[in-house]
Design a protein around this motif. Sequence first.
Motif, PDB file in Angstrom:
ATOM      1  N   GLN A 190       1.704   2.711  -8.701  1.00 40.60           N
ATOM      2  CA  GLN A 190       2.350   3.808  -8.666  1.00 40.60           C
ATOM      3  C   GLN A 190       4.033   4.092  -9.014  1.00 40.60           C
ATOM      4  O   GLN A 190       4.213   4.932  -9.766  1.00 40.60           O
ATOM      5  N   GLY A 242       5.901   4.108  -3.636  1.00 36.07           N
ATOM      6  CA  GLY A 242       4.326   3.831  -3.672  1.00 36.07           C
ATOM      7  C   GLY A 242       4.262   2.375  -3.774  1.00 36.07           C
ATOM      8  O   GLY A 242       4.991   1.400  -3.642  1.00 36.07           O
ATOM      9  N   THR A 243       3.143   2.215  -4.389  1.00 35.96           N
ATOM     10  CA  THR A 243       2.372   0.864  -4.608  1.00 35.96           C
ATOM     11  C   THR A 243       3.121   0.358  -6.003  1.00 35.96           C
ATOM     12  O   THR A 243       3.645   1.137  -6.582  1.00 35.96           O
ATOM     13  N   GLN A 298       5.468   4.427   2.193  1.00 34.20           N
ATOM     14  CA  GLN A 298       6.017   5.693   2.987  1.00 34.20           C
ATOM     15  C   GLN A 298       6.651   5.217   4.334  1.00 34.20           C
ATOM     16  O   GLN A 298       7.814   5.778   4.718  1.00 34.20           O
ATOM     17  N   SER A 301       0.904  -1.365   0.036  1.00 36.28           N
ATOM     18  CA  SER A 301      -0.101   0.180   0.022  1.00 36.28           C
ATOM     19  C   SER A 301       0.834   1.219  -0.039  1.00 36.28           C
ATOM     20  O   SER A 301       2.252   1.129   0.401  1.00 36.28           O
ATOM     21  N   GLU A 302       0.445   2.397  -0.283  1.00 35.36           N
ATOM     22  CA  GLU A 302       0.980   3.796  -0.611  1.00 35.36           C
ATOM     23  C   GLU A 302       1.612   3.716   1.010  1.00 35.36           C
ATOM     24  O   GLU A 302       2.608   4.339   1.187  1.00 35.36           O
TER      25      GLU A 302
END
Length: 461
Positions: free
Chosen positions: A383, A379-380, A295, A290-291
């Motif tokens: 992304q 990101g994912t 992060q 997941s984003e």
Amino acid sequence: MSKPKNRQMSLIAFLQAQNCSNYVGSWRHPASMTDFMTPEYYQRIARTLEDGKFDMAFFDDRLAMPDIYGDDHRETVANGVRAVKMDPTTILMAMACATTHLGLGSTYSTTYYEPFHVARLFATLDLMTKGRVAWNVVTSLNDSEAHNFGREEHLEHDLRYDRADEFMEAVLGLWDSWEDDALILDKASGRFADPDKVHRLNYQGKYFKSKGPLPVPRSTQGHPVILQAGASGRGMTFASRWAELVFAAYPNLEAGKKTYASYKKSIADAGRDPDLVKIAPAVKFVVGESEAHAQDKLALAASTSRPIDGLSLLCEVLNVDFAARPYEQPFTDAELAAVSWHSLRDKVIQASGKKNPSVKDFVEASARGTVKEGPNFVGTPTQVADQMEDWFTGGACDGFVIQALHVPGSYEDFTRLVVPELQRRGLHRKEYAGDTLRENLGLPRPNAGDWKRTDKKAVAA
């Protein structure tokens, strides 16, 4: 800038034969492996990269421990700031034994070695890997390296490249010693090889001489692929003349488009086909399911950096002792002219907006030794692949140099999560194109003497 639909990006893993990746903080990461002085460490990485159908694993190198900050090595050793530096060519062979297709590139200096030594070493490596080797040509950086080789100081920037041009002429000439069909191996007649197809070089330049012939026949791919990372004006000229794969550095897509176009024009101006030279920028990749997960991974990696990392690395590449001057005192014009890495100096001047930046400006504007240095694709899988596709199809690159924030996890995450998405989009291969590095990079096999016919500046042997 339109690109053919079947064009696929090259993927290169950026490695170091040391205690950390190019990101110093990686050794402090809780998930990094610590068996970096064993063959299993590098073979583990190699198998992961081959599973991801990477073109190549590439080793950067320096010929000295970072010891310019404070004129001492103690901080480097205490903090693990690239304190271990093993010879990468030996490690390439350990990785070659664990793989069958992965390309293997190593850095070797034109300033501190001789053309015959480099020509024989890399020609032999290429034979022993069945055509999977590349040589990253560097001119080295600092006085510490000079001192390790019995020199008083490192050579001036442009002079290093002038000598390197001759070095390349000698090496390529030596690699052309044997014609492809020179070997006969007829036991009945006792005829081993055709002496008319093995040639003495008799190279003589201003800086180097080499008689030849090289006692190593040509490999399956002709000769090793030539890598280079020149970023200064003189460095770009050198790369445009010699490189088959250029490692670039730019902060964002717009800057990348300009640099990419500039490189391609310079290559054409040198009399070479720009479509046969790959350009790949170095990028840090952080991918998560997941984003938020990505992060969090980036934040964890960022927490492993220390101020000494950037200070030590800046002193190493600029050949200047930052500990010997006030933190906010501007450098004079003469001092700036003397620094070793011109492109980094120019980047700091531009980013800081100061004609005469200070140590503080170099630390802040370069972000050396932190995750903020250079672009980060975070990101994912979708992304990250989107960002890569934007750069690749937007006229900024022909592929990417993947930098690891921890080892081997960064490469495992990329292979497990991003590679399948790139393959789904048709941007990355599902199977290797061939057995040699040239085949997988989409580069032609050179014939003996090709470099003389395409190089406008070549000196005839």
